[in-house]
Design an enzyme around this catalytic site. Sequence first.
Site, mmCIF file in Angstrom:
data_model
loop_
_atom_site.group_PDB
_atom_site.id
_atom_site.type_symbol
_atom_site.label_atom_id
_atom_site.label_comp_id
_atom_site.label_asym_id
_atom_site.label_seq_id
_atom_site.Cartn_x
_atom_site.Cartn_y
_atom_site.Cartn_z
ATOM 1 N N TYR A 108 -14.472 6.035 -13.312
ATOM 2 C CA TYR A 108 -14.738 5.045 -12.546
ATOM 3 C C TYR A 108 -15.806 3.772 -13.631
ATOM 4 O O TYR A 108 -14.336 2.702 -13.876
ATOM 5 C CB TYR A 108 -15.236 5.011 -11.040
ATOM 6 N N ASP A 140 0.956 -0.986 -0.020
ATOM 7 C CA ASP A 140 -0.140 0.102 -0.238
ATOM 8 C C ASP A 140 1.019 1.596 0.295
ATOM 9 O O ASP A 140 2.045 1.490 0.261
ATOM 10 C CB ASP A 140 -0.680 0.392 1.456
ATOM 11 N N ASP A 149 3.886 3.449 -4.202
ATOM 12 C CA ASP A 149 3.734 3.887 -4.884
ATOM 13 C C ASP A 149 3.077 3.379 -6.045
ATOM 14 O O ASP A 149 4.161 3.437 -7.037
ATOM 15 C CB ASP A 149 3.969 5.093 -4.629
#
Length: 241
Positions: A144, A33, A59
Site C-alpha cells: 500500500y 464507483d 469499474d
Amino acid sequence: MKAVALVTGAAGGMGQAIVRRLALDGFRVVAVDRGEAPLLALAGRLRGEGIEIEPRVVDLADEAGIDALIGGLPPLAALVNSAGVFDERPFFDVSQDDFRRMFEVNLIAAASLTQKAAARMAPGAKVVNIASRAYLGARHHAHYVASKAALVGYTRASAMELAERGILVNAIAPGLIDTPMLRALTPERRAAQLALQPTGKAGTPEDIAHAVSFLAGPAMSFITGQVLFVDGGKSLGGSGA
C-alpha cells in the site's frame, strides 16, 4: 452551465464527503464507483438534502469503461481520484498479486483516468489525487505504501507535463481519518493508532473534503505538483504504525 467535477471512489468514506462538498461548491458532480448499491444510496441521501449528483457505476480497471465515461461528459473542470484499496499484511506475507492489486487500483486506474480526462480539459482545470500520509513509510502494508508513493510521484510528474496546458495537479495525503475502515479495527488497534496522533484524535472525511475544495476550486491558480498533508500533524515525526 455548471462546471463538471468527477469523483472516483464516491461511495467510500472520504468520497462521500468530497462529492457532497463539491456539489455544495456549485459543481455538477459525477460520482463514480464500482458498487451500484452504495452509490445509489449516496445519491438518495443527498437528494434528501436537496443535493443532486450524477451516479455512474464504472469499474476503473476497464479501460473501455473509462473511455465511455469521459467521452460522454463535457470537459472536466475538476477530477478527484479518490478510489483506492487498502490492506494490512506483515512484510513477508505480501505477494506479487497483492502488489499488483494495489498498483492497479491506487495508481494505474488514476493515471489512466487522468490521462484521458486531461486530453479534453481546458486551461484552469484541476486534478486532485488522494494519496496517503503512509507514503512516507509505515509498517504492515509495504504494498500500500509503495502504491501511494507512486501516486505522489505521478502527481509531480503529471503536474510538470500538464502545466503547459494550464492544468494543475496536486495530491492530498490523509492521515488517520474516521471512516468505516478505522471503526472496523479492534478497540486496541484503534487506540494504538490514536496514541500516535499529535492532536490525539482522528480527522473527519469532511476535513479531506475541505482540502479538495481548496485545491479543486476555481479560485486556485498557482499551486501544482504539491502534497497537502491532512493528518493532524502525524507527518511531523514519530514512528509509523
